[in-house]
Scaffold this active site. Structure first.
Site, PDB file in Angstrom:
ATOM      1  CB  SER A 249      35.538  17.931 -34.301  1.00 24.82           C
ATOM      2  OG  SER A 249      36.345  18.432 -35.340  1.00 24.82           O
ATOM      3  CE  LYS A 250      31.199  18.716 -33.331  1.00 24.65           C
ATOM      4  NZ  LYS A 250      32.367  19.207 -32.643  1.00 24.65           N
ATOM      5  NE  ARG A 251      38.790  20.600 -37.055  1.00 18.94           N
ATOM      6  CZ  ARG A 251      39.977  20.097 -37.362  1.00 18.94           C
ATOM      7  NH1 ARG A 251      40.320  19.953 -38.622  1.00 18.94           N
ATOM      8  NH2 ARG A 251      40.817  19.735 -36.428  1.00 18.94           N
ATOM      9  CG  HIS A 252      37.776  15.215 -38.412  1.00 27.07           C
ATOM     10  ND1 HIS A 252      38.899  15.608 -39.080  1.00 27.07           N
ATOM     11  CD2 HIS A 252      38.010  15.465 -37.109  1.00 27.07           C
ATOM     12  CE1 HIS A 252      39.779  16.069 -38.189  1.00 27.07           C
ATOM     13  NE2 HIS A 252      39.256  16.000 -37.006  1.00 27.07           N
ATOM     14  N   GLY A 253      33.659  15.353 -40.794  1.00 24.56           N
ATOM     15  CA  GLY A 253      32.533  14.655 -41.404  1.00 24.56           C
ATOM     16  C   GLY A 253      31.673  14.015 -40.337  1.00 24.56           C
TER      17      GLY A 253
END
Length: 475
Positions: A249-253
């Site tokens: 997800s976005k929090r992984h980049g």
RNA sequence: GGGGCGUUGGUCCAGCGGUUAAGACAGCGGGCUUUCAAUCCGCCAACAGGAGUUCAACUCUCCUACGCCCCGCCA
């Protein structure tokens, strides 16, 4: 053999979806079958035309093309679900007539409330099929209340066995499921219904999709059977996870193909890397051309376990592909990134620079920073380099004296420069590194870079002398 | 809460009853270079745990743990 990739245009092409598209594409090509692109835009609220365009662009960028799809056309279109609503209604109608489906008037709120209660009691949250046997009058009454019904599919009670091409036999007990919705109250189909109708009508023979759909497959099979259609083969591929093992997800980049594209990943590298996620050969080969992948790919060799997307390895592979590129091509690819930073130069000059710097480029986005000192009048000096190298007491004299030597040099080729400077160093009784290091910092502003003499040759006599003069002031 | 799927070094992945458990990325050390990179050489590091089956289990069976997914008028 007919395969398809069916993304929802609710965002740009996700890495996981790209991999699904890739596997479908590879298998279709391998068997000289047809590859179909279908846009699943039944979620009106979240679907956007912009994303559809983006997904198509990114697939093309990756080097994936299709035989049938929106715009392109084909015998089984339209290929956008939003343009097939009438068909879904007809199919739903058929099920209704055959008593295989029914109207359900339960409101979202009621459903939610009941599920909450079930869960609180420690029971499974699922629909209790209460509208299955509604009388005509009850239906009319509900309608009078202003309720808009959904259509639910009547689940037959039995065991369903799937013979998955990747994971073998998997079975489900439908008694554990509640009747599910096939048509929403706004008249649009749900995903579970639309896929089946489309896969039937588009004559899909093999469905390769993410493992997240494995649990939906028994529902699909029941629908295929209820609609008297041939059931396609299924292959559920393992998920792509983020570095911490949770869903990417976005929090992984960066999670979309588009973002990696912007970073300056090469499509060939991305294609190659993606193929290696969840699939591998006996020989553990790592580098594949598209043609090799088409030849080698097989579902039997797909891994069942999820894979973590490793940017490091992708980056390594990208560097490998960059090094294999022709300088002209690399210049062309780098141009947008240079432009963005307000940098540019003669094509010939840029080509020479790229030749020198090529093995240091991992991503195209690094090019401007890497070659900036070749392109600007006033170079930036690394403060640490100035402090540690230029500020040394003997350096100023060395540079001044060397400058004079170079002023008289007419052949400014790397070979000539090396000979001249080495001789000069020897005659002055200096150590090479005491000359080379300051010289590098003086003309590039940094301590690292390509071969010193090659760099000087490319920069040219005029720039080198000018920079030496400029550097004296920093000593 | 129910169900499904999975689990080989930090990561990708090979192995399909008997191997010193291979390769790649990353990391570390070294060679080559004026530096960095590239390249070459070397090192580190794994069968989730427990029971079976078997002469023999990473490979087969079961249980446990953990992770992911589905049980949405999202797909």
């Amino acid at each position: 053999m007919r395969l398809r990739f069916a993304p929802s245009p609710t965002g740009y092409l996700h890495i996981g979806n790209a991999r699904t598209a890739l596997f479908n594409y590879l298998l279709a090509k391998k068997h000289r079958g047809k590859f179909i692109l279908r846009i699943e835009d039944t979620d009106i609220a979240r679907s956007e035309k912009e994303f559809e365009k983006g997904i198509i662009e990114d697939l093309r960028w990756l080097g994936i093309d299709w035989d049938e799809g929106p715009e392109k056309g084909g015998d089984f279109g339209p290929y956008r679900q939003s343009e097939r609503l009438k068909t879904y209604r007809e199919f739903a109608e058929r099920l209704l007539k055959q008593d295989k489906a029914y109207y359900c008037y339960c409101s979202k709120g009621e459903l939610e409330q009941r599920n909450k209660e079930l869960l609180a009691r420690g029971e499974s949250p699922r629909y209790d099929n209460r509208c299955r046997n509604l009388t005509k009058n009850q239906g009319i009454e509900y309608k009078l209340e202003g309720r808009r019904p959904v259509i639910r599919f009547k689940i037959p009670e039995r065991m369903i066995e799937i013979n998955d091409l990747i994971r073998g036999k998997v079975s489900f007990d439908t008694r554990l499921m509640g009747d599910f919705i096939i048509m929403k109250s706004d008249g649009t189909p749900t995903f579970n219904f639309a896929v089946v109708v489309d896969d039937i009508l588009m004559r899909i023979t093999t469905v390769i999709r993410g493992e997240d759909h494995l649990s939906n497959t028994p529902r699909h099979i029941m629908l295929f059977e209820a609609l008297k259609a041939k059931i396609p083969e299924f292959a559920h591929m393992a998920m792509t996870l983020g570095p911490d093992g949770s869903r990417l997800s976005k929090r992984h980049g960066a999670t979309s193909v588009r973002e990696y594209r912007r970073l300056g990943m090469l499509p060939e590298a991305f294609f190659n890397y993606l193929a290696l996620l969840g699939w591998g050969t006996k020989e553990s080969q790592e580098l594949f051309t598209k043609e090799e992948l088409i030849k080698e790919f097989s579902l039997e060799r797909c891994k069942e376990g999820a894979a973590i997307f490793d940017i490091e390895k992708l980056t390594w592979m990208n560097g490998l592909y960059i090094r294999k590129k022709e300088p002209e091509e690399l210049v062309r690819l780098s141009l947008p990134y240079l432009k963005e930073k307000g940098l540019g130069g003669e094509e010939d000059y840029l080509r020479k620079i790229i030749v020198l710097e090529r093995e240091r480029i991992k991503k195209l986005s690094e090019v401007p920073e890497l070659i900036e000192y070749f392109l600007v009048e006033k170079i930036k000096f690394d403060p640490e380099a100035v402090e540690k190298v230029l500020k040394r007491p003997e350096v100023k004299e060395i540079l001044t004296s060397l400058k004079q030597e170079l002023e008289n040099l007419s052949d400014f080729s790397a070979g000539s420069l090396e000979k001249t400077i080495r001789n000069w160093t020897k005659n002055k009784d200096l150590k090479t590194k005491d000359v080379f290091h300051p010289l590098r910092v003086a003309i590039t502003g940094r301590t690292v870079g390509p071969g010193l003499f090659e760099t000087m040759e490319v920069l040219g006599k005029e720039r080198v002398l000018k920079r030496l003069k400029g550097a004296e002031r920093k000593c």
